[in-house]
Design an enzyme around this catalytic site. Structure first.
Site, mmCIF file in Angstrom:
data_model
loop_
_atom_site.group_PDB
_atom_site.id
_atom_site.type_symbol
_atom_site.label_atom_id
_atom_site.label_comp_id
_atom_site.label_asym_id
_atom_site.label_seq_id
_atom_site.Cartn_x
_atom_site.Cartn_y
_atom_site.Cartn_z
ATOM 1 N N HIS A 239 42.917 -49.375 -41.435
ATOM 2 C CA HIS A 239 41.478 -49.232 -41.195
ATOM 3 C C HIS A 239 40.741 -50.579 -41.175
ATOM 4 O O HIS A 239 40.025 -50.907 -40.240
ATOM 5 C CB HIS A 239 40.856 -48.355 -42.288
ATOM 6 C CG HIS A 239 41.497 -47.008 -42.451
ATOM 7 N ND1 HIS A 239 41.263 -45.942 -41.597
ATOM 8 C CD2 HIS A 239 42.370 -46.547 -43.372
ATOM 9 C CE1 HIS A 239 41.962 -44.888 -41.996
ATOM 10 N NE2 HIS A 239 42.642 -45.223 -43.057
HETATM 11 O O1 RIB Z 1 38.470 -44.866 -45.434
HETATM 12 C C1 RIB Z 1 39.197 -46.071 -45.350
HETATM 13 C C2 RIB Z 1 38.620 -47.094 -46.266
HETATM 14 O O2 RIB Z 1 38.751 -46.671 -47.610
HETATM 15 C C3 RIB Z 1 39.373 -48.447 -46.195
HETATM 16 O O3 RIB Z 1 38.454 -49.495 -46.398
HETATM 17 C C4 RIB Z 1 40.337 -48.374 -47.340
HETATM 18 O O4 RIB Z 1 40.652 -49.666 -47.878
HETATM 19 C C5 RIB Z 1 39.535 -47.597 -48.353
HETATM 20 O O5 RIB Z 1 38.674 -48.512 -49.014
#
Ligand code: RIB
Ligand code: CA
Length: 314
Positions: A239
């Site tokens: 992500h």
């Molecule tokens: O939903 C994904 C996010 O949540 C990313 O930033 C992961 O590191 C968690 O923090």
């Protein structure tokens, strides 16, 4: 080409670590003014120690400042077992050589931003608590912020709840402050990040390759395929790397400008990011740029190339 001033706000976190690694691999294009930490995937103590460990492991001397240990109003949460007990897939990196530069991320952000001749891009990839406090307590920074390229939100449903992505869910009031600030924002939500990552085979090759950076990241990412903490599969989203990938390769993304309304209710809708996807309704460019599509293969190719490049830099 002039380097882009950036500050990364993160909660490392496995995908945060890949994002930090990707940024360092691109230090010829990015002037990393600092890294600030925020509680999210793990406690503020653990995510701050992890940031120090990662930067020390790469033998870089980047200023690290510790941020907020809990959301503005909501109770503390955590990413649970998704990132492991230590927050790094239990890869237990060596103790850091680097010392914490500041224990107050908000004043560090303000002082660093105001000291620059050029504007600064903020790259928040955790809950938005620090960023919300920054713009509320020190509004003078707003004219020095080039862009906020954040990982958070979604237009296709959630991961923490059926409707909300974790970073926004964890501190919805902070997210609302940031989105309502009318600062230039690029939102890398689950809409694109679920298709931005690496395959299981990629991770196995990384972990066996023996590279200082790629070997570590391979072992870390392999954690996602081992436990039953996330749905098993052959692909893992990364992500947080999206928020940086957009800065360097915007051409591999599609987007739409739209208002983003953060739901701050208590119920099931908490943290939902409501956007207007009616393509016949046009929003001007002062509204957030919500990324709607990514070229998965190009994302994967660029990320792998740059992580292997990092092996030769550290
Ligand atoms: O939903 C994904 C996010 O949540 C990313 O930033 C992961 O590191 C968690 O923090
Ligand atoms: Ca994160």
């Amino acid at each position: 080409m002039k380097k882009r001033n950036i500050i990364i706000d993160c909660d490392p976190g496995i995908d945060d670590t890949v994002a930090l690694s990707f940024a360092i691999a691109n230090e010829d294009k990015l002037n990393i003014l600092g890294i600030t930490t925020v509680a999210g995937n793990q406690t503020i103590e653990k995510v701050t120690l992890n940031a120090l460990r990662i930067v020390s492991y790469y033998k870089r001397n980047i200023k690290i400042a510790m941020g907020q240990g809990r959301p503005l109003i909501r109770e503390k949460s955590s990413g649970g077992s998704i990132h492991g007990e230590d927050g790094l897939g239990d890869c237990s990196l060596p103790e850091p050589a680097l010392k914490l530069y500041s224990d107050n991320a908000i004043t560090f952000l303000r002082d660093t931003i105001m000291a620059q001749d050029e504007k600064v891009t903020l790259v928040p990839v955790g809950p938005l608590t620090n960023i919300a406090l920054l713009i509320k307590v020190f509004p003078e920074v707003k004219e020095k912020i080039e862009l906020i390229s954040l990982m958070g939100g979604s237009t296709i449903g959630g991961n923490r709840t059926p409707y909300a992505e974790y970073n926004v869910w964890a501190d919805p009031e902070a997210a609302r402050i940031v989105f309502d600030s009318r600062l230039p924002i690029v939102m890398s939500g689950l809409t694109v990040t679920l298709s931005a990552g690496l395959y299981k085979d990629d991770v196995e090759i990384l972990s066996r390759g023996g590279g200082k950076a790629t070997g570590l990241l391979g072992r870390m990412l392999d954690y996602y395929f081992r436990g039953d903490h996330v749905k098993k599969g052959t692909f893992t989203p990364i992500h947080d790397a999206c928020a940086l990938m957009y800065l360097l390769y915007p051409q591999i993304f599609e987007f739409r400008h739209t208002e983003v309304l953060v739901d701050c209710s208590e119920g099931l809708n908490r943290g939902n990011t409501a956007v207007d996807m009616r393509d016949w309704v046009k929003y001007d460019t002062t509204y957030p740029k919500v990324l709607t599509k990514v070229d998965t293969e190009k994302f994967r190719e660029i990320l792998l190339n740059d992580l292997y490049k990092l092996d030769g830099m550290v």
